[in-house]
Design an enzyme around this catalytic site. Structure first.
Site, PDB file in Angstrom:
ATOM      1  N   CYS A  21      14.962  14.604 -22.730  1.00  0.00           N
ATOM      2  CA  CYS A  21      15.988  14.018 -21.883  1.00  0.00           C
ATOM      3  C   CYS A  21      17.219  13.711 -22.738  1.00  0.00           C
ATOM      4  O   CYS A  21      17.160  13.713 -23.968  1.00  0.00           O
ATOM      5  CB  CYS A  21      15.478  12.765 -21.200  1.00  0.00           C
ATOM      6  SG  CYS A  21      15.283  11.360 -22.291  1.00  0.00           S
ATOM      7  N   CYS A  24      16.871  10.862 -25.318  1.00  0.00           N
ATOM      8  CA  CYS A  24      16.016  11.205 -26.457  1.00  0.00           C
ATOM      9  C   CYS A  24      16.764  12.113 -27.424  1.00  0.00           C
ATOM     10  O   CYS A  24      16.565  12.049 -28.638  1.00  0.00           O
ATOM     11  CB  CYS A  24      14.718  11.843 -25.984  1.00  0.00           C
ATOM     12  SG  CYS A  24      13.522  10.623 -25.387  1.00  0.00           S
ATOM     13  N   CYS A 117      10.799  14.007 -19.351  1.00  0.00           N
ATOM     14  CA  CYS A 117      11.070  14.218 -20.776  1.00  0.00           C
ATOM     15  C   CYS A 117       9.762  14.351 -21.565  1.00  0.00           C
ATOM     16  O   CYS A 117       8.835  13.553 -21.386  1.00  0.00           O
ATOM     17  CB  CYS A 117      11.895  13.061 -21.312  1.00  0.00           C
ATOM     18  SG  CYS A 117      12.122  13.127 -23.095  1.00  0.00           S
ATOM     19  N   ASP A 353     -19.052 -40.604 -28.082  1.00  0.00           N
ATOM     20  CA  ASP A 353     -20.100 -40.237 -27.136  1.00  0.00           C
ATOM     21  C   ASP A 353     -19.731 -40.712 -25.741  1.00  0.00           C
ATOM     22  O   ASP A 353     -18.878 -41.582 -25.569  1.00  0.00           O
ATOM     23  CB  ASP A 353     -21.416 -40.893 -27.546  1.00  0.00           C
ATOM     24  CG  ASP A 353     -22.008 -40.234 -28.763  1.00  0.00           C
ATOM     25  OD1 ASP A 353     -21.513 -39.159 -29.128  1.00  0.00           O
ATOM     26  OD2 ASP A 353     -22.945 -40.807 -29.347  1.00  0.00           O
TER      27      ASP A 353
END
Lengths: 538, 180
Positions: A21, A24, A117, A353
Site C-alpha cells: 500500500c 508502506c 497490502c 485473627d
C-alpha cells in the site's frame, strides 16, 4: 508533495509491483515526515505513481526487476490525467501482470483499491482513519474515564514481522543504494506510522486531550489476521530455541519470539521457506474491541476492627463462605465505587485473627485499585470517603485515608520483622492465682521464644522454628483464675501460641512460666508500630 | 467470674483442643485390647496423633522406660524432614504404619500407629527427653506426631474412625464385660 528522492524510485516501483500500500511504500523509503502519512492514502498512491512516471524513460533501463512497462504506463496515465481515485481500466491492466510475476494465483481484474497490502495486511490502508478514531473516542466516552492524557498502544499480529522481513529482503539492495547508512531499523515501523496518523485524530475527537507516549491512561488496539497466522510457523523449525512453550502463553508465536527468530535466521534460510515479496492476502486485519485501561492508583490508611467475628479477608472453605463480611470488603466497597475501579488488591502490615480486635491507632493497610475510571480525588474527597466507610459499619473504623504512590506502599512491608506490636490478652489459669503469683512476669524483658510454625497455620506455611522476642510484659490481676497480660513483641510473634504453648511447640510459653495450664480467652492488638502512612490531622 | 470457677471445678481445662480440634478415636488398635489412639483433627485438616486416655501406657502406676521412633532397621521417624509450604520430602504413612514404640518400665512394649493416611510433618522429640510428658499431658505436650492428610482426603480419612460418643460407648461396655 511527498519529499521523495530519485533513489526512492526503484523502491517504489518494486513495492508497487509487490502489492504494497502507499503508506508502506513510504515506510520502506524511510520517510519520516509524519504529514506524509496523514494525507489520504489514495492521494499518496496517486503521487507515488506520478513520481515514478516522471522520468520513466531514463529510469526504465535501470529497473531490472520490474515485470513490464504496462504498469509504468498505467501509472503515468493516472498522474497525467489527474483522474479521480479509481479509473478501473488501467488498474485491471496492472494486476494480471503483477500477480502473474509474483504469485500467479490471485484473481485477475481485482481492483487495486480493494487489494489488501501484503505487508501491513490493511492496517495502514483501511484501519487507520477518522472512522476508527471516532470508534475509539466513543468507547472512551461511554466508560466515562477521567484523564488528562492518553497513550495509544497497538498490538499487531506477529506475522506482520515476517512479512516486513520478507519485504525488506525484497528491497534491501535498493534501500541501501539510497543511503549508505540505511538499514532495516531505518524503515518506519507499522506501529509508528499508525500512531502518527491516529494520535492526532483521536486527540481531536476527544476535544484536545494530549496523546503522549507515557500516560496513566492507555487505549489498547489489537489487530488479528487469522488467514496468515501460519506465516510464522516455519520459524519454529528453523529456530526452535526461540519458541519454548511457557505456562501462560496461548501461543508460542509471540511478537518478541518472532522478532528474535528473525534476527537469527539467515537470509538464505528465510528465502527458502517464505516467499519474497510476501504473498497476497485475501482479507484485511480484524480490529478487536478497543480496550481502555487506567493504571492502578494506590491508597493507604489505618483500620480498627472492633468485632470478634470478622475476618480480615473473605473466609472461604470448600467454596463456602464462612462469615458474612470481612474488613477488606467493608473498606473496599465504598472505595471501589468512589474510584469506579474494576477490582482491588488489599495488603496490610500483618493481619489479625477473626476473633481478635485491633484497637489504638489501628493497623496500616494499602490498596491497589485496578483500572480506576476516576482517579483525581482531592483531600476533601478522601475525607468524605473515609467518613462514608465509617458510617456504613461500626465493626471497623478507618483513619488517615489518603492517596499514595506505588513506591510508598513498600514502606509498609519493609522492615516488617523489626517493627514491634503491642497486645492485650485475657488469660485463664487452671490453678488459682493470687496477685503476687503473677507480678514476676512484669520484670521479664526481651524474652526469646523458639516458635515452631503453629499447627493453626502449618497447612499453609513451611515448618520452621522461628526466634521471636517478647520485649516486655505487664500484668493486671482480675480474679483467682484470670488476669490481663499486656505484651510488646517483635512483629511476627504468634501471641496465642506463646500463651497456650501449642502442644509445647512454642518454648518458653506462659504455661511453663506460670507452671500451670493457661489459655487465652480474648486478644486485642493495641498498636502496630509502623509509622506509615503519615497521620492526617482530624 | 463464676464461670471461671466452674471451669476450674471441671477436670478438663477449656482447652485449645476443644476450640480448634475434633477428637476421633481408634479403639483396640490392631485387635489389641484397650490400645486406643486419639486423633485430633484441626479445622485446617491437620491431624495430631495422641494416646487415648484409656491406653494401657497411661494406666495407674505405669512409667515409661523409653520411646523409640526407629520403627525398623531402615526407617526412623526422626529422619523425617519436610521443606517448604508444600511439605516436600515427608514420609507418607498409611493407617497401620507404626510411628513409634513405647517401652514401659515393666518391659511391656506398645506400638503407636498412624491411624490415618497422610504426610508425616513432625514427631514429638520432647517426649524423648521427658517421657513423663506422655503420662502427664497425653493429649497436648505428650503428642506423638503431626500428620497432614491429602487435601482431597481430608474428609474421608476419618470415615473409619470413631466419634467421641461412639468411643465412650465402647469404653463403657468394656467396663461392664470385664468388671475390674
Amino acid at each position: 508533495m511527498l519529499p521523495l528522492k530519485e533513489k526512492d524510485k526503484p523502491i517504489i516501483q518494486k513495492l508497487l509491483a509487490a502489492g504494497c500500500c502507499a503508506r508502506c511504500i513510504l515506510r520502506f523509503c524511510c520517510l519520516s515526515v509524519q504529514a506524509a502519512y496523514r494525507q489520504p492514502a489514495q492521494e499518496t498512491m496517486k503521487e507515488l505513481k506520478a513520481f515514478i512516471a516522471v522520468k520513466e524513460n531514463t529510469k526504465h533501463q535501470e529497473s531490472v526487476a520490474l515485470p513490464s512497462t504496462q504498469e509504468n504506463n498505467g501509472s503515468y496515465d493516472a498522474a497525467a490525467s489527474e483522474a479521480p481515485a479509481d479509473p478501473p481500466s488501467k488498474r485491471a491492466k496492472l494486476d494480471p501482470s503483477e500477480t502473474a510475476a509474483q504469485t500467479g494465483e490471485s484473481a485477475a481484474g481485482q481492483l487495486e483499491e480493494s487489494r489488501v497490502c501484503v505487508v501491513c495486511l490493511g492496517i495502514l490502508q483501511h484501519l487507520c482513519g477518522t472512522e476508527q478514531a471516532t470508534k475509539i473516542s466513543e468507547t472512551v466516552k461511554k466508560e466515562k474515564y477521567e484523564f488528562d492524557t492518553l497513550v495509544l498502544s497497538v498490538s499487531l499480529p506477529a506475522q506482520l514481522c515476517v512479512r516486513e522481513h520478507s519485504c525488506w529482503l525484497h528491497v534491501k539492495k535498493e534501500v541501501r543504494e539510497k543511503g549508505l547508512v540505511l538499514d532495516k531499523d531505518d524503515v518506519i515501523q507499522v506501529k509508528e506510522a499508525f500512531k502518527w496518523i491516529m494520535q492526532g485524530l483521536v486527540a481531536k475527537e476527544l476535544k484536545g486531550v494530549a496523546v503522549v507516549s507515557k500516560s496513566m491512561f492507555e487505549i489498547g488496539l489489537e489487530f488479528i489476521h487469522l488467514e496468515t497466522d501460519s506465516d510464522c510457523h516455519f520459524l519454529a523449525k528453523s529456530c526452535p530455541d526461540c519458541f519454548r512453550p511457557t505456562k501462560n502463553k496461548q501461543s508460542v508465536f509471540t511478537r518478541m519470539a518472532v522478532v528474535k527468530a528473525l534476527e537469527k535466521i539467515s537470509d538464505a534460510t528465510f528465502l527458502q521457506h517464505y516467499p519474497c515479496p510476501p504473498p497476497q492476502p485475501a482479507s484485511c486485519c480484524l480490529p478487536l474491541d478497543v480496550q481502555c485501561l487506567h493504571m492502578s492508583v494506590f491508597i493507604a490508611g489505618r483500620y480498627n476492627k472492633f468485632c470478634r467475628s470478622l475476618p480480615q479477608t473473605p473466609w472461604v472453605i470448600d467454596g463456602e463462605r464462612k462469615m458474612e463480611s470481612s474488613v477488606e470488603e467493608l473498606i473496599a466497597a465504598p472505595i471501589l465505587s468512589a474510584f469506579r475501579a474494576d477490582g482491588f488488591n488489599f495488603s496490610s502490615s500483618g493481619r489479625e485473627d477473626v476473633d481478635v480486635r485491633t484497637l489504638g491507632n489501628g493497623r496500616p493497610f494499602a490498596m491497589e485499585l485496578l483500572n480506576p475510571h476516576r482517579s483525581r480525588l482531592t483531600k476533601v474527597d478522601m475525607k468524605q470517603l473515609q467518613e462514608e466507610i465509617n458510617t456504613l459499619s461500626d465493626k471497623i473504623r478507618v483513619r488517615d485515608l489518603q492517596m499514595v504512590t506505588r513506591e510508598a506502599m513498600s514502606h509498609m512491608k519493609e522492615g516488617e520483622e523489626e517493627k514491634t506490636k503491642s497486645y492485650m490478652a485475657l488469660v485463664w489459669t487452671q490453678k488459682p492465682i493470687q496477685r503476687e503469683d503473677i507480678v514476676f512476669i512484669d520484670d521479664i524483658k526481651d524474652l526469646i521464644l523458639d516458635q515452631k510454625t503453629p499447627l493453626r497455620v502449618l497447612h499453609r506455611r513451611a515448618l520452621a522454628v522461628r526466634q521471636r522476642v517478647v520485649h516486655s510484659m505487664s500484668t493486671r490481676f482480675v480474679d483467682s483464675h484470670h488476669f490481663y497480660l499486656g505484651l510488646k513483641t517483635q512483629a511476627g510473634t504468634y501471641i496465642k501460641e506463646f500463651v497456650h504453648g501449642d502442644f509445647g511447640r512454642t518454648k518458653p510459653n506462659l504455661c511453663q512460666l506460670l507452671k500451670t495450664d493457661v489459655d487465652i480467652l480474648e486478644l486485642d492488638v493495641e498498636s502496630v508500630d509502623v509509622d506509615w502512612p503519615p497521620a492526617i490531622p482530624e | 467470674m463464676d464461670n471461671a470457677e466452674q471451669k476450674n471445678a471441671n477436670e478438663e481445662a477449656p482447652s485449645v483442643i476443644d476450640r480448634y480440634f475434633t477428637r476421633w478415636y481408634r479403639a483396640d488398635m490392631k485387635g489389641k485390647a484397650c490400645e486406643d489412639h486419639c486423633i485430633l483433627q484441626h479445622s485446617n485438616r491437620l491431624c495430631v496423633i495422641t494416646l487415648a486416655e484409656t491406653h494401657p501406657v497411661l494406666q495407674e502406676g505405669r512409667t515409661v522406660k523409653s520411646i523409640n521412633y526407629q520403627i525398623s532397621n531402615g526407617c526412623s521417624r526422626l529422619n523425617n524432614k519436610v521443606t517448604g509450604k508444600s511439605k516436600r520430602g515427608g514420609q507418607f504413612v498409611t493407617d497401620f504404619a507404626p510411628l513409634c514404640r513405647i517401652t514401659c518400665s515393666d518391659d511391656t512394649q506398645y506400638t503407636i500407629y498412624s491411624c490415618i493416611r497422610g504426610r508425616l510433618l513432625e514427631v514429638n522429640e520432647n517426649i524423648l527427653k521427658t517421657p513423663n510428658l506422655l503420662l502427664e499431658k497425653p493429649s497436648t505436650e505428650g503428642y506423638i506426631a503431626v500428620i497432614l492428610p491429602k487435601f482431597e482426603e481430608s474428609k474421608s480419612i476419618t470415615e473409619n474412625l470413631l466419634r467421641r460418643e461412639e468411643f465412650e460407648e465402647i469404653v463403657s461396655k468394656r467396663g461392664q464385660s470385664h468388671p475390674p
